[in-house]
Design a protein around this motif. Structure first.
Motif, PDB file in Angstrom:
ATOM      1  N   TYR A  32       0.849  -1.179   0.000  1.00 37.19           N
ATOM      2  CA  TYR A  32       0.000   0.000   0.000  1.00 37.19           C
ATOM      3  C   TYR A  32       0.894   1.242   0.000  1.00 37.19           C
ATOM      4  O   TYR A  32       1.883   1.306   0.750  1.00 37.19           O
ATOM      5  N   ARG A  33       0.530   2.214  -0.846  1.00 36.04           N
ATOM      6  CA  ARG A  33       1.266   3.471  -0.906  1.00 36.04           C
ATOM      7  C   ARG A  33       0.882   4.327   0.293  1.00 36.04           C
ATOM      8  O   ARG A  33      -0.292   4.533   0.576  1.00 36.04           O
ATOM      9  N   MET A  34       1.912   4.840   1.008  1.00 37.78           N
ATOM     10  CA  MET A  34       1.668   5.664   2.186  1.00 37.78           C
ATOM     11  C   MET A  34       1.488   7.121   1.781  1.00 37.78           C
ATOM     12  O   MET A  34       1.985   7.574   0.746  1.00 37.78           O
ATOM     13  N   GLU A  35       0.780   7.862   2.598  1.00 37.74           N
ATOM     14  CA  GLU A  35       0.571   9.291   2.379  1.00 37.74           C
ATOM     15  C   GLU A  35       1.259  10.073   3.480  1.00 37.74           C
ATOM     16  O   GLU A  35       1.469   9.573   4.595  1.00 37.74           O
ATOM     17  N   ASP A  36       1.636  11.298   3.165  1.00 38.02           N
ATOM     18  CA  ASP A  36       2.293  12.143   4.157  1.00 38.02           C
ATOM     19  C   ASP A  36       1.249  12.906   4.961  1.00 38.02           C
ATOM     20  O   ASP A  36       0.052  12.624   4.875  1.00 38.02           O
ATOM     21  N   LYS A  37       1.705  13.895   5.729  1.00 37.24           N
ATOM     22  CA  LYS A  37       0.792  14.634   6.596  1.00 37.24           C
ATOM     23  C   LYS A  37      -0.241  15.417   5.804  1.00 37.24           C
ATOM     24  O   LYS A  37      -1.329  15.705   6.308  1.00 37.24           O
ATOM     25  N   LYS A  38       0.080  15.772   4.561  1.00 32.92           N
ATOM     26  CA  LYS A  38      -0.851  16.529   3.733  1.00 32.92           C
ATOM     27  C   LYS A  38      -1.745  15.626   2.885  1.00 32.92           C
ATOM     28  O   LYS A  38      -2.550  16.132   2.094  1.00 32.92           O
ATOM     29  N   GLY A  39      -1.575  14.326   3.016  1.00 35.39           N
ATOM     30  CA  GLY A  39      -2.382  13.413   2.232  1.00 35.39           C
ATOM     31  C   GLY A  39      -1.821  13.100   0.866  1.00 35.39           C
ATOM     32  O   GLY A  39      -2.492  12.448   0.049  1.00 35.39           O
ATOM     33  N   ASP A  40      -0.595  13.528   0.598  1.00 36.76           N
ATOM     34  CA  ASP A  40       0.031  13.289  -0.707  1.00 36.76           C
ATOM     35  C   ASP A  40       0.715  11.924  -0.693  1.00 36.76           C
ATOM     36  O   ASP A  40       1.519  11.613   0.187  1.00 36.76           O
ATOM     37  N   LYS A  41       0.389  11.094  -1.711  1.00 29.81           N
ATOM     38  CA  LYS A  41       0.959   9.759  -1.792  1.00 29.81           C
ATOM     39  C   LYS A  41       2.118   9.657  -2.771  1.00 29.81           C
ATOM     40  O   LYS A  41       2.685   8.575  -2.927  1.00 29.81           O
ATOM     41  N   SER A  42       2.489  10.743  -3.368  1.00 26.67           N
ATOM     42  CA  SER A  42       3.533  10.672  -4.384  1.00 26.67           C
ATOM     43  C   SER A  42       4.931  10.620  -3.784  1.00 26.67           C
ATOM     44  O   SER A  42       5.863  10.141  -4.435  1.00 26.67           O
ATOM     45  N   LYS A  43       5.113  11.121  -2.561  1.00 23.12           N
ATOM     46  CA  LYS A  43       6.441  11.189  -1.965  1.00 23.12           C
ATOM     47  C   LYS A  43       6.684  10.102  -0.926  1.00 23.12           C
ATOM     48  O   LYS A  43       7.804   9.932  -0.475  1.00 23.12           O
ATOM     49  N   GLY A  44       5.627   9.406  -0.474  1.00 21.58           N
ATOM     50  CA  GLY A  44       5.793   8.403   0.563  1.00 21.58           C
ATOM     51  C   GLY A  44       6.233   7.060   0.006  1.00 21.58           C
ATOM     52  O   GLY A  44       6.162   6.799  -1.210  1.00 21.58           O
ATOM     53  N   GLY A  45       6.673   6.197   0.882  1.00 24.32           N
ATOM     54  CA  GLY A  45       7.066   4.864   0.482  1.00 24.32           C
ATOM     55  C   GLY A  45       5.868   3.913   0.467  1.00 24.32           C
ATOM     56  O   GLY A  45       4.701   4.335   0.413  1.00 24.32           O
ATOM     57  N   GLU A  46       6.173   2.628   0.562  1.00 24.64           N
ATOM     58  CA  GLU A  46       5.137   1.611   0.545  1.00 24.64           C
ATOM     59  C   GLU A  46       5.310   0.695   1.755  1.00 24.64           C
ATOM     60  O   GLU A  46       6.435   0.478   2.224  1.00 24.64           O
ATOM     61  N   VAL A  47       4.206   0.161   2.213  1.00 21.80           N
ATOM     62  CA  VAL A  47       4.208  -0.758   3.343  1.00 21.80           C
ATOM     63  C   VAL A  47       3.338  -1.964   2.981  1.00 21.80           C
ATOM     64  O   VAL A  47       2.286  -1.825   2.344  1.00 21.80           O
TER      65      VAL A  47
END
Length: 1052
Positions: free
Chosen positions: A394-409
């Motif tokens: 699953y693609r993770m999201e950052d504090k702003k809800g953006d999933k383009s910069k986060g990793g995967e878990v």
């Protein structure tokens, strides 16, 4: 000059006082003395469990000197007829136990002490002691300025009791509102009353009834007194919802109120999810209630953002669901793999989504790296035996809800039950306050007892053994003995007897020594020959060590061949060099090694698997839960917001242990719950239905690494004294399989009963579902015709002393092996489950066994009374009918045995409808636990050797001498009657023997001439003759027998 602070002694109540008025009750009052100030409470007429709730206020001269002062509290019985009083007990309390005034002060329970060695005292008293400067204390001082007069006590009730009672009631309502509910428990004996006291209360105004008082204390200890914790969630410790912790003594009033509390209760749980919620796991988990869980499996992460310099941060995963949060272990960000499972109970879910956070812990901060969330309405439900749900990326999201910069878990989320394979190894939400190192000790486990063997060593002889002392051949006769040691077990032979046919250096013993060893065999058998130089002084003259694994095994009575072994002289320079010992060693697999009490054994199979018979049934046990457990320890918690104050709460971390055969099961530990729910099901193969399964409940004290737990009751106190690492006993249940009907599910609530020095105590209830199934009834019935123990126990039996000694050796071996498991099963748990102290002397148990014996003989006594009633012709019709039937059976003796057998068959058929519907459980009345005196219980729990003072030991010794004297008299009377039978033909009394011989000759001729039927008919008519034809004097035959001599004349 007195200070402004006052010492307030609040007398709450007393319990189980000794009746002293000659009518089975007492009218107690309390008198408290402090620094020449003496105050007393009102009198509670005819009440053995009085409740006062009265405050006595004393002036304090110097607060700094208070810890060195002593309060003396005396309880008396008011004798209205003579204006005197009887002593009921006293308590001396140190001033150091007085607390400062606060709303969280709790009562303390003290056991009443004797005034002298010959005083008869029983019961406990509950007190609160604190310093106060409030207006309440000042008002109490005005109203309570002098002690009550000793006359007209029924009229002059203290007016300050109204004020103090009313103020105490206000405080109690505040505590209840803040605790969040009603109290857990009743008011003890507070419902008892008297018409006089009720009239006085009506005149004085409204007062709270004794039933409104929370039960002050249920845990009683000897010196020093234990502090009773405050109410937690409206439940006073020991007075939980199931009545846990109630103490029962004998001799007190109101004993019938406890009969229902200690009884077995039938329950109706929704087994297998209920009739409307069945699934495919119902056939496997049909003896437990289904528990729904949300499982979250966090496997690993990749492409994580890098914080700081170097890029080697430590990361962890945090699973959050409402107020519950689970954290994984820390791993390197370059290899972020956890593969941990979290289980959240569905009834504790307070959120609509589950969140998974990945955080950076490497740089000392708390950096957010990303999150994944799941809507619980979209989570799938998995039902075994379906395969496990495959985790996904699953693609993770950052504090702003953006999933383009986060990793995967990689995560898997699903709903399941306790039947899920992940349940046993999962982290549970209810264990959130347990640190990571202690998680292993709270999980469910299955243990197997080691396979035990009897190691038999026959020491035959030794040859060419040197003496232990130079030049000793001319000084003394050598005293050679053999010593055999295996692990910590050591046995010795007797000293070799002298023989005219053997040399002094060739001792001969031919003795059997038996040990208990366990597989795998890793130990050595050490045989040494020693020479006793003086009492307590032996010198080793040679030894030999052989591995136990090399010993020959057998499972019948055939002897193994003996061997000669050379002795190693060691440091003995006087050895001849050719010394050797001759012995026979074998591992006997034809015996069953007893590690349990013979009355409650759960396995009767021999050690050798070749001798096992196929199993005859299956035992299934569902451990549902417990209710009303007694708090076992106090937990100190720090104040909020960094405050320096600490709060104390009560808790119990309960788990169950079930033992049947070689299989031990341990449920998971439910943390901080007085009503835990386990809902775990286990299965055992049954080889003999005449066996017992034992289920115990314990408080886990091994996973708390902060050492903030303080034991407060019973075995917990001993645990605290031992460093807090011993699990506390809560209670146990035994179920004999032969008392269960086949294929019936028994759902009952078993009372957990513990016996302490203060009395019998109910510590909670255990809910079980039990089913004993059998596939072949013929095989089951055939087992009843087989010997109870294996063949070797009858071919080559062990003595009673050997069986008892070997049992404790086996128990020690099992406890040592199970304590080495991960997580370990404590030695205290194993000893409690195997009845380690069942052999100790107990006056209570002796009375119980005597009562059981009299109950067995009561049938014969009833038969004798019935026959005497027939002989006395109290009902002439029945006596005449009996005489006719007896004469008919005498004339037709071939009908006697069939008539008796038909009667027994009809009686058994008639009693079928009134057969027991519930399995037996521990009975406090049968055990004499409700009638045992405190001193008898204190003696039962005393250590061996004793740790009591010389006065108490002397008193107990005198009591034992008195009991033994009565037993000695009964045994002597029985011996006298037997010796009189022997004297009939011994010619010790020549005239009596002459008469008996002549009588035998005449009787022989008479019985030869007269048929036996006629003789029996004449005897029946003579024995059943009406009383008017009978004499009150004893018969001539009985008078003749009583005149015969016995050997009592020869006793000193």
């Amino acid at each position: 000059m007195y200070t402004k602070q006052k010492l307030v002694v609040e007398v709450i109540g007393a319990h189980n006082l000794l009746p002293k008025d000659g009518e089975g009750s007492s009218s107690p009052f309390v008198e408290v003395e402090f620094e020449n100030q003496k105050l007393r409470t009102s009198v509670k007429f005819k009440d053995l469990n009085p409740v006062w709730n009265e405050k006595l206020v004393f002036h304090v001269a110097d607060i700094a000197d208070l810890p060195y002062r002593t309060l003396e509290v005396n309880v008396y019985n008011e004798r209205c007829s003579t204006n005197s009083r009887n002593f009921l007990g006293k308590v001396r309390v140190s001033g150091s136990s007085v607390t400062m005034e606060d709303l969280q002060r709790s009562p303390q329970l003290y056991t009443l002490e004797k005034r002298s060695l010959f005083s008869h005292v029983r019961g406990e008293i509950s007190l609160k002691m604190y310093l106060s400067t409030s207006e309440e204390a000042n008002r109490a001082v005005v109203n309570n300025g002098s002690s009550f007069p000793r006359k007209n006590k029924k009229v002059q009730q203290p007016t300050n009791a109204v004020t103090v009672h009313h103020h105490h009631q206000q405080h109690q309502r505040v505590d209840d509102n803040r605790g969040g509910g009603g109290g857990g428990g009743d008011g003890g004996g507070g419902k008892q009353g008297n018409s006089n006291s009720s009239n006085v209360n009506h005149q004085l105004g409204e007062q709270p009834s004794p039933g409104e008082m929370k039960p002050p204390v249920v845990i009683t200890t000897l010196q020093p007194p234990s502090v009773v914790p405050a109410a937690v969630n409206g439940v006073v410790p020991g007075g939980g919802g199931g009545g846990g912790g109630r103490v029962l003594h004998g001799g007190g009033s109101g004993g019938g109120a406890y009969s229902n509390e200690f009884s077995l209760k039938e329950t109706s749980p929704h087994l297998g999810g209920g009739p409307l919620n069945k699934d495919k796991t119902s056939s496997t988990y049909d003896l437990v209630e289904q528990m729904q869980y949300l499982y979250v499996r966090v496997v690993k992460a990749r492409d994580l953002p890098v914080f700081g310099i170097g890029g080697t941060a430590e990361v962890l995963a945090e699973v959050k669901l409402g107020n519950y949060k689970g954290i994984t272990k820390r791993v390197s960000s370059s290899n972020a793999e956890w593969d941990q499972i979290f289980a959240f109970s569905k009834d504790c879910i307070g959120s609509s989504m589950a969140e998974i956070f990945i955080r950076d812990r490497g740089g000392g901060g708390d950096d957010f790296m990303g999150r994944v969330w799941f809507d619980l309405n979209e989570v799938p439900r998995r039902v075994p035996p379906d395969s496990q749900l495959a985790p996904q990326w699953y693609r993770m999201e950052d504090k702003k809800g953006d999933k383009s910069k986060g990793g995967e878990v990689m995560v898997a989320v699903w709903f399941g039950t306790q039947a899920d394979e992940a349940f046993a190894e999962a982290w549970h939400s209810k264990a959130a306050n347990v640190n990571f190192d202690g998680l292993c000790s709270i999980k469910s486990k299955i243990y197997l007892s080691p396979k035990l063997w009897y190691l038999r060593i026959t020491i035959i002889e030794a040859q060419d053994v040197s003496l232990g002392e130079k030049g000793s051949t001319l000084m003394r006769y050598p005293e050679f003995l053999a010593k055999v040691q295996v692990q910590n077990q050591m046995l010795r032979t007797r000293i070799s007897p002298p023989s005219s046919t053997r040399n002094l250096s060739n001792p001969y013993w031919n003795e059997d020594l038996i040990f208990v060893v366990a597989e795998p065999f890793e130990d050595y058998l050490l045989v040494s020959v020693e020479d006793r130089l003086a009492p307590g002084r032996e010198e080793v003259v040679g030894r030999v060590a052989i591995p136990v694994a090399a010993v020959e095994r057998r499972w019948d009575d055939k002897l193994v061949s003996s061997r000669w072994f050379n002795l190693d002289a060691g440091n003995n320079t006087r050895s001849f060099g050719g010394s050797r010992v001759h012995f026979r060693a074998s591992l006997d697999g034809g015996y069953h090694v007893l590690d349990e009490s013979t009355m409650y054994t759960s396995d009767l199979r021999p050690t050798a698997k070749q001798l096992w018979r196929p199993h005859v049934g299956v035992l299934e046990v569902g451990i549902l839960g417990a209710a009303g457990l007694m708090p076992m320890k106090l937990v100190k918690e720090g104040g909020k917001g960094g405050a320096a104050t600490t709060t104390t709460t009560t808790t119990t971390d309960a788990y169950c242990v079930a033992k049947y055969g070689q299989k031990w099961v341990r449920t998971r530990t439910v943390v901080d719950s007085l009503s835990p729910k386990w809902n775990e099901q286990y299965t055992w193969e049954v080889f003999d239905p005449c066996t017992v399964i034992t289920i115990g409940v314990f408080d886990n004290c091994r996973f708390d690494k902060n050492n903030n737990n303080i034991a407060v009751a019973g075995a917990g106190a001993a645990s605290a004294a031992a460093g807090g690492s011993r699990d506390s006993r809560i209670g146990k249940v035994r179920i004999r399989l032969s008392t269960l009907e086949t294929d019936r599910v028994y759902t009952h609530s078993y009372p957990l009963i513990m016996l302490h020095t203060s009395g019998v105590k109910k510590t909670g209830e255990l809910h079980l579902a039990v089913r004993f199934s059998c596939a072949n009834v013929a095989n089951m019935l055939h087992v009843y015709a087989l010997p109870l123990l294996p063949k070797m126990h009858y071919v080559n039996p062990l003595s009673v002393n050997q069986v008892e000694s070997l049992r404790y050796q086996a128990m020690s071996v099992v406890a040592m092996r199970l304590s080495r498991a991960e997580s370990p099963l404590g030695r205290e748990v194993v000893e409690y489950m195997l009845d380690h102290d069942s052999h100790m002397w107990s006056m209570r148990r002796s009375k119980a066994n005597f009562s059981r014996l009299m109950n067995v003989l009561s049938g014969f006594f009833s038969l004798g009374r019935w026959f005497e009633a027939i002989r006395s012709w109290q009902r002439p019709v029945f006596s005449a009918l009996f005489l006719v039937v007896a004469l008919f059976l005498v004339l037709m003796p071939e009908l006697i045995i069939p008539t008796v057998l038909i009667y027994m068959a009809c009686l058994g058929t008639w009693r079928y409808k009134s057969r027991p519907r519930q399995p037996p459980h521990m009975d406090t009345r049968l055990s004499h636990a409700d009638s045992a005196y405190p001193d008898e219980l204190d003696e039962e729990f005393d250590s061996f050797p004793t740790s009591q003072s010389a006065e108490i030991v002397r008193m107990r010794y005198d009591r034992l001498r008195s009991v033994s004297g009565r037993i000695q008299t009964v045994v002597g009377d029985l011996a006298t009657q037997g010796e009189r039978f022997h004297a009939l033909l011994s010619w010790r009394d020549p005239r009596a023997t002459f008469l008996f011989v002549i009588l035998c000759l005449l009787a022989a001729v008479g019985f030869y001439v007269v048929p036996m039927r006629v003789v029996l008919a004449i005897w029946l008519v003579y024995a059943l003759r009406p009383p008017r034809f009978r004499s009150k004097l004893p018969s001539q035959a009985l008078s003749f027998f009583r005149r015969l001599p016995s050997r009592a004349d020869s006793l000193l």
